[in-house]
Design an enzyme around this catalytic site. Structure first.
Site, PDB file in Angstrom:
ATOM      1  CB  SER A   6     -16.271  24.006  68.288  1.00 39.36           C
ATOM      2  OG  SER A   6     -17.708  24.453  68.156  1.00 39.36           O
ATOM      3  CG  HIS A  31     -16.647  27.898  65.277  1.00 33.15           C
ATOM      4  ND1 HIS A  31     -16.623  28.588  64.713  1.00 33.15           N
ATOM      5  CD2 HIS A  31     -16.812  26.670  65.284  1.00 33.15           C
ATOM      6  CE1 HIS A  31     -16.946  27.825  63.304  1.00 33.15           C
ATOM      7  NE2 HIS A  31     -17.729  26.952  63.817  1.00 33.15           N
ATOM      8  CG  ASP A  33     -20.273  25.274  65.072  1.00 34.58           C
ATOM      9  OD1 ASP A  33     -20.341  25.079  64.899  1.00 34.58           O
ATOM     10  OD2 ASP A  33     -19.525  24.634  65.879  1.00 34.58           O
ATOM     11  CG  MET A  35     -25.919  22.378  64.896  1.00 31.38           C
ATOM     12  SD  MET A  35     -25.410  20.735  64.733  1.00 31.38           S
ATOM     13  CE  MET A  35     -23.144  21.122  65.226  1.00 31.38           C
ATOM     14  CG  HIS A  64     -20.414  27.011  61.266  1.00 31.82           C
ATOM     15  ND1 HIS A  64     -19.803  25.994  61.009  1.00 31.82           N
ATOM     16  CD2 HIS A  64     -21.530  27.268  60.301  1.00 31.82           C
ATOM     17  CE1 HIS A  64     -20.485  25.221  60.524  1.00 31.82           C
ATOM     18  NE2 HIS A  64     -20.864  26.249  59.979  1.00 31.82           N
ATOM     19  CG  MET A  66     -23.796  24.206  60.215  1.00 31.63           C
ATOM     20  SD  MET A  66     -22.948  23.279  61.292  1.00 31.63           S
ATOM     21  CE  MET A  66     -22.590  24.400  62.691  1.00 31.63           C
ATOM     22  CG  MET A 135     -18.785  23.201  56.839  1.00 32.02           C
ATOM     23  SD  MET A 135     -17.968  23.472  58.282  1.00 32.02           S
ATOM     24  CE  MET A 135     -18.222  22.024  59.133  1.00 32.02           C
ATOM     25  N   GLY A 140     -22.299  18.960  61.732  1.00 35.33           N
ATOM     26  CA  GLY A 140     -23.972  18.577  62.412  1.00 35.33           C
ATOM     27  C   GLY A 140     -23.402  18.054  63.694  1.00 35.33           C
ATOM     28  N   GLY A 142     -20.182  17.534  66.577  1.00 32.71           N
ATOM     29  CA  GLY A 142     -17.788  17.318  67.166  1.00 32.71           C
ATOM     30  C   GLY A 142     -18.056  16.107  66.718  1.00 32.71           C
ATOM     31  N   GLY A 143     -16.639  16.042  66.762  1.00 34.59           N
ATOM     32  CA  GLY A 143     -15.760  14.382  67.055  1.00 34.59           C
ATOM     33  C   GLY A 143     -15.818  13.801  66.272  1.00 34.59           C
ATOM     34  CG  ASP A 173     -16.488  23.903  61.737  1.00 33.74           C
ATOM     35  OD1 ASP A 173     -15.614  23.248  63.011  1.00 33.74           O
ATOM     36  OD2 ASP A 173     -17.067  24.596  61.716  1.00 33.74           O
ATOM     37  N   GLY A 174     -13.409  20.793  62.085  1.00 28.92           N
ATOM     38  CA  GLY A 174     -14.044  19.723  61.564  1.00 28.92           C
ATOM     39  C   GLY A 174     -12.718  18.935  61.311  1.00 28.92           C
ATOM     40  N   GLY A 175     -12.179  18.187  62.490  1.00 29.25           N
ATOM     41  CA  GLY A 175     -11.216  17.170  62.842  1.00 29.25           C
ATOM     42  C   GLY A 175     -10.881  17.576  63.163  1.00 29.25           C
ATOM     43  N   GLY A 195     -13.052  21.828  67.904  1.00 29.43           N
ATOM     44  CA  GLY A 195     -13.683  21.525  69.738  1.00 29.43           C
ATOM     45  C   GLY A 195     -13.857  20.313  70.560  1.00 29.43           C
ATOM     46  CB  SER A 196     -13.648  17.046  69.959  1.00 30.33           C
ATOM     47  OG  SER A 196     -13.620  16.509  68.573  1.00 30.33           O
TER      48      SER A 196
HETATM   49  C1  DX5 Z   1     -19.248  21.058  62.946  1.00 30.53           C
HETATM   50  C2  DX5 Z   1     -19.337  21.928  63.677  1.00 30.53           C
HETATM   51  C3  DX5 Z   1     -17.549  21.900  64.436  1.00 30.53           C
HETATM   52  C4  DX5 Z   1     -17.581  20.986  65.507  1.00 30.53           C
HETATM   53  C5  DX5 Z   1     -16.033  21.004  65.170  1.00 30.53           C
HETATM   54  O1  DX5 Z   1     -20.860  20.740  62.843  1.00 30.53           O
HETATM   55  O2  DX5 Z   1     -19.763  22.945  62.986  1.00 30.53           O
HETATM   56  O3  DX5 Z   1     -17.137  23.596  64.434  1.00 30.53           O
HETATM   57  O4  DX5 Z   1     -18.080  21.944  66.522  1.00 30.53           O
HETATM   58  O5  DX5 Z   1     -15.945  19.987  66.157  1.00 30.53           O
HETATM   59  P1  DX5 Z   1     -14.768  18.831  66.006  1.00 30.53           P
HETATM   60  O6  DX5 Z   1     -13.637  19.820  66.141  1.00 30.53           O
HETATM   61  O7  DX5 Z   1     -14.370  18.111  67.258  1.00 30.53           O
HETATM   62  O8  DX5 Z   1     -14.473  18.355  64.753  1.00 30.53           O
HETATM   63 ZN    ZN Z   2     -18.992  25.231  62.856  1.00 31.61          ZN
END
Ligand code: DX5
Ligand code: ZN
Length: 214
Positions: A6, A31, A33, A35, A64, A66, A135, A140, A142-143, A173-175, A195-196
Site C-alpha cells: 500500500s 495498492h 488507497d 479516501m 481501493h 473508500m 477488510m 481509514g 494505515g498501521g 487489507d489491514g494489519g 502498508g506499514s
Molecule cells: C486502510 C487501507 C489500507 C492500509 C493498510 O484503510 O485500506 O490499504 O494502507 O495499511 P496497513 O498494512 O498498515 O494496515
Molecule cells: Zn486499502
C-alpha cells in the site's frame, strides 16, 4: 501469493523513489488507497497522485476506493491509470450496475467488505467479480491492528466463490504481516495488501519477498 504493497505508507515527499522501489521489488501490484473524508474519517489523495505513480511503473495499479458515489469517477480512474477498481459494498446502492460500469470501462472489478459486512451479501454478484477485498481493519488509516475474524471470513468467501464457479481473487487489507499473512494464506487468501509492515521495515524489498513466500 500476490503482494500489493500500500502506497499510503510511503514517503509522499519521495513518491517517485518509493514507486521505483516497489517497481523493482517482487511486488505484483501496487495498492492505492483513495479516501474522501466522508465514507471514511480521513482524506488521502486522488487523481494527480495516481497519475504520478502510473508514470513510474507499469505494474498493476490496484485501486481501493473508500469514497461515496464511486460511480461518478469510474472513467476518471481508468484515465488516471487504474487496472483494478475496488468499490465498497457499503458505499454502493446499485452495486450490480457499478460492477458492470467498471468492467465496461476496461478495468477489473472488485468489491471491498468492511469488518461488519458478511460475505453472503455478495451471493448475487460473486460470479461477476474479479476480486473481493476483505477488510481486516476498519478502513481509514494505515498501521491499525488486525481483526482476527477476517480469517474466518476468508474461509466463508472461498466457499462462496467455489459454489458459484466464480473466478474472484480473495484479497485482504489491514494489519497484514508475516504472522497474520500466514493465517490468511492457510485460509485461502490469494492477495495480500501490506502498508506499514513493508514501509516501516528496514528493508522493504526483502519484506515484500518474505510476504511473497507465504
Ligand atoms: C486502510 C487501507 C489500507 C492500509 C493498510 O484503510 O485500506 O490499504 O494502507 O495499511 P496497513 O498494512 O498498515 O494496515
Ligand atoms: Zn486499502
Amino acid at each position: 501469493m500476490i503482494i500489493s504493497p500500500s502506497v499510503l505508507s510511503c514517503d509522499f515527499g519521495n513518491i517517485q523513489r518509493d514507486t521505483e522501489m516497489l517497481h523493482q521489488s517482487e511486488a505484483d501490484w501496487l495498492h492505492i488507497d483513495v479516501m474522501d473524508g466522508v465514507f471514511v474519517p480521513n482524506i488521502s489523495f486522488g487523481f494527480p497522485v495516481l497519475e504520478a505513480i502510473r508514470k513510474h511503473t507499469d505494474k498493476v495499479l490496484d485501486v481501493h476506493l473508500m469514497i461515496q458515489h464511486p460511480d461518478n469517477y469510474i472513467q476518471a480512474f481508468k484515465k488516471a491509470g487504474a487496472d483494478i477498481l475496488t468499490v465498497h459494498y457499503e458505499a454502493c446502492t446499485h452495486l450490480h450496475r457499478t460492477i458492470g460500469a467498471i468492467k465496461e470501462a476496461g478495468m477489473k472489478a472488485g468489491v471491498a467488505l468492511n469488518p461488519h459486512t458478511p460475505v453472503h451479501l455478495l451471493e448475487e454478484v460473486i460470479a461477476d467479480l474479479d476480486l473481493v477485498l476483505i477488510m481486516s481493519v476498519n478502513p481509514g488509516y494505515g498501521g491499525q491492528k488486525f481483526i482476527p475474524s477476517a480469517v474466518e471470513k476468508v474461509r466463508k468467501l472461498a466457499k462462496l466463490i467455489k459454489e458459484n464457479n466464480s473466478k474472484a481473487i480473495i484479497e485482504i487489507d489491514g494489519g497484514v504481516n508475516l504472522e497474520t499473512g500466514k493465517l490468511l494464506a492457510e485460509a485461502g487468501a490469494q492477495a495480500l495488501v501490506a502498508g506499514s509492515f513493508v514501509f516501516n521495515s528496514v528493508d522493504p524489498k526483502a519484506t515484500i519477498s518474505a510476504l511473497k513466500q507465504l
